[in-house]
Write an enzyme that holds these catalytic residues in place. Structure first.
Site, PDB file in Angstrom:
ATOM      1  N   GLY A  44     -12.919   1.225  -0.830  1.00 58.83           N
ATOM      2  CA  GLY A  44     -11.950   0.471  -1.624  1.00 58.83           C
ATOM      3  C   GLY A  44     -10.649   0.351  -0.862  1.00 58.83           C
ATOM      4  O   GLY A  44     -10.342   1.193  -0.009  1.00 58.83           O
ATOM      5  N   CYS A  91      -8.526   9.097   0.180  1.00 62.34           N
ATOM      6  CA  CYS A  91      -7.795   7.830   0.230  1.00 62.34           C
ATOM      7  C   CYS A  91      -7.467   7.521   1.683  1.00 62.34           C
ATOM      8  O   CYS A  91      -7.036   8.409   2.423  1.00 62.34           O
ATOM      9  CB  CYS A  91      -6.509   7.965  -0.585  1.00 62.34           C
ATOM     10  N   LEU A  92      -7.673   6.266   2.099  1.00 56.85           N
ATOM     11  CA  LEU A  92      -7.374   5.885   3.488  1.00 56.85           C
ATOM     12  C   LEU A  92      -5.906   6.124   3.830  1.00 56.85           C
ATOM     13  O   LEU A  92      -5.580   6.371   4.990  1.00 56.85           O
ATOM     14  CB  LEU A  92      -7.716   4.403   3.717  1.00 56.85           C
ATOM     15  N   GLU A 134      -8.124   2.387  -7.146  1.00 57.59           N
ATOM     16  CA  GLU A 134      -7.433   1.239  -6.521  1.00 57.59           C
ATOM     17  C   GLU A 134      -6.422   0.608  -7.470  1.00 57.59           C
ATOM     18  O   GLU A 134      -5.357   0.149  -7.037  1.00 57.59           O
ATOM     19  CB  GLU A 134      -8.448   0.192  -6.044  1.00 57.59           C
ATOM     20  N   HIS A 137      -3.234   2.333  -7.245  1.00 60.75           N
ATOM     21  CA  HIS A 137      -2.444   1.893  -6.083  1.00 60.75           C
ATOM     22  C   HIS A 137      -1.556   0.695  -6.451  1.00 60.75           C
ATOM     23  O   HIS A 137      -0.441   0.572  -5.944  1.00 60.75           O
ATOM     24  CB  HIS A 137      -3.357   1.452  -4.929  1.00 60.75           C
TER      25      HIS A 137
HETATM   26 NI    NI Z   1      -6.527   5.102  -2.016  1.00 57.89          NI
END
Ligand code: NI
Length: 165
Positions: A44, A91-92, A134, A137
């Site tokens: 995501g 999370c990236l 997401e 975010h």
């Molecule tokens: Ni994330």
């Protein structure tokens, strides 16, 4: 290629603007987000993570559930939710950190696709989980906000999270 933003970057804490124009520019943006998500091996990605304060997110859980394809969700809005389930998240934008997070198990979502078509759909399992992460975010919320303060302090002490996370 689009540059990934990491925890500590103020854009990750900002609220996002709804999308109003469903044009070629938006379609190209979605394509680039999907490309970036794949490049980073993510399931995501939300627009603020690549420096854009708009309500756009992409999800691809085809590596986990085989009937899935990469999908974009524009202006998503959770209408209702039920149940509760604990799943480990990462999370990236927060490399190396993985922690258990409790969230509703099933969500009912209103969203628009990149063609401008509005849908209302129920999600469970991984899809519900990734979507909630997401959507957070898009509201300036990171998953480390949802873990216990003790665990968070431990991560700060270990320098895995910045002081001002
Ligand atoms: Ni994330």
């Amino acid at each position: 290629m689009l540059k990934l933003r990491f925890i500590g970057d103020p854009i990750l804490r900002r609220d996002t603007e709804p999308v109003r124009e469903f044009d070629k520019q938006l379609k190209d943006f979605v394509k680039n987000m999907i490309k970036k998500m794949h490049h980073e091996d993510g399931i995501g990605l939300a627009a603020p993570q690549i420096g854009h304060s708009k309500k756009v997110l992409v999800v691809d859980i085809s590596g986990i559930e085989e009937d899935e394809v990469p999908r974009a969700f524009i202006n998503p809005e959770i209408i209702s939710s039920e149940g509760e389930v604990v799943i480990e998240e990462g999370c990236l934008s927060i490399p190396e950190v993985r922690e258990d997070v409790s969230r509703p198990e099933i969500i009912r979502l209103k969203y628009t696709n990149e063609e401008g078509q509005v849908f209302e759909e129920e999600f469970d399992g991984w899809m519900a989980r990734v979507l909630q992460h997401e959507i957070d975010h898009l509201n300036g919320i990171l998953f480390v906000d949802l873990i216990s303060p003790i665990k968070r302090q431990l991560l700060i002490n270990q320098k895995m999270l910045p002081e001002k996370y």
